[in-house]
Scaffold this motif. Structure first.
Motif, short mmCIF file in Angstrom:
data_model
loop_
_atom_site.label_atom_id
_atom_site.label_comp_id
_atom_site.label_asym_id
_atom_site.label_seq_id
_atom_site.Cartn_x
_atom_site.Cartn_y
_atom_site.Cartn_z
N LYS A 1 -4.42 -3.35 6.15
CA LYS A 1 -3.13 -3.46 6.33
C LYS A 1 -2.19 -4.19 5.57
CE LYS A 1 0.17 -3.43 10.22
NZ LYS A 1 0.27 -3.67 11.68
N THR B 1 -0.40 11.37 1.46
CA THR B 1 -1.17 11.95 2.66
C THR B 1 -1.72 13.33 2.09
OG1 THR B 1 1.04 13.05 3.01
CG2 THR B 1 0.38 10.74 4.41
N SER C 1 -4.96 6.34 -1.40
CA SER C 1 -4.25 5.21 -1.25
C SER C 1 -4.22 4.61 -2.54
CB SER C 1 -4.82 4.32 -0.05
OG SER C 1 -4.76 5.12 1.12
N ARG D 1 4.09 -1.41 3.63
CA ARG D 1 3.24 0.02 3.56
C ARG D 1 4.19 1.24 3.38
NH1 ARG D 1 2.46 -3.50 7.34
NH2 ARG D 1 3.26 -2.31 9.11
N THR E 1 4.31 5.64 3.20
CA THR E 1 3.34 6.84 3.58
C THR E 1 4.35 7.98 3.21
OG1 THR E 1 2.43 5.59 5.17
CG2 THR E 1 2.09 8.18 5.03
N SER F 1 0.79 -1.21 0.09
CA SER F 1 0.23 -0.04 0.06
C SER F 1 0.91 1.28 0.07
CB SER F 1 -1.15 0.01 1.19
OG SER F 1 -0.36 0.15 2.40
N GLY G 1 -8.75 8.12 0.79
CA GLY G 1 -8.32 7.84 2.60
C GLY G 1 -7.31 6.77 2.58
N ARG G 2 -7.03 6.40 4.04
CA ARG G 2 -6.00 5.69 4.27
C ARG G 2 -6.21 4.36 3.51
NH1 ARG G 2 -2.87 6.81 9.12
NH2 ARG G 2 -3.24 8.82 9.64
N TRP H 1 0.03 5.37 0.91
CA TRP H 1 -0.83 6.25 1.19
C TRP H 1 -0.22 7.64 0.96
CZ3 TRP H 1 -1.54 8.72 6.72
CH2 TRP H 1 -2.71 9.70 6.58
N ASP I 1 -4.62 12.44 0.50
CA ASP I 1 -5.69 11.49 1.19
C ASP I 1 -6.05 10.42 0.30
OD1 ASP I 1 -6.88 10.47 3.57
OD2 ASP I 1 -8.39 11.44 3.33
#
Length: 116
Positions: free
Chosen positions: A69, A41, A46, A73, A75, A37, A64-65, A39, A44
């Motif tokens: 999980k 930020t 993903s 990951r 970010t 994944s 969004g996020r 994300w 916002d």
């Protein structure tokens, strides 16, 4: 100007293509079979998919996020994603400064370091 969702998707597509061209230790890391994944930020947004056979398969975009999980990951901001893929941002420096966050198992992190 901030990176657009389309620019972020293209950066991930380019990264996937680059994985397929990896050699040596990087090739071994690219061969991991893991959920992934990313994300973004500031948007916002993903992106989720599967790192498999040296590429990212089934890339999906959601608001969004990440909904689940993933095993790996990432970010970061859209600008940083585009800069990393284009070689204008050093991953190690961005990670050390907190601009980029990478979460994975210790063994996966050790394998991934050759990609980054």
């Amino acid at each position: 100007m901030a990176a657009s969702p389309e620019e972020c998707r293209q950066a991930l597509t380019t990264f996937s293509e680059n994985l397929g061209k990896a050699t040596g230790n990087a090739r071994a890391a690219a061969q991991l079979d893991r959920s992934l994944s990313c994300w973004v930020t500031d948007l916002d947004l993903s992106f989720t998919g599967r790192l498999h056979d040296g590429r990212i398969d089934d890339l999906k975009e959601t608001q969004g996020r990440p909904p689940h999980k993933a095993q790996i990951r990432l970010t970061l901001t859209g600008d940083d994603l585009v800069a990393l893929v284009n070689g204008r941002l050093n991953f190690a420096a961005a990670w050390a400064s907190g601009r980029v966050k990478l979460e994975a198992s210790i063994l996966d992190l050790l394998k991934l370091r050759s990609l980054l």
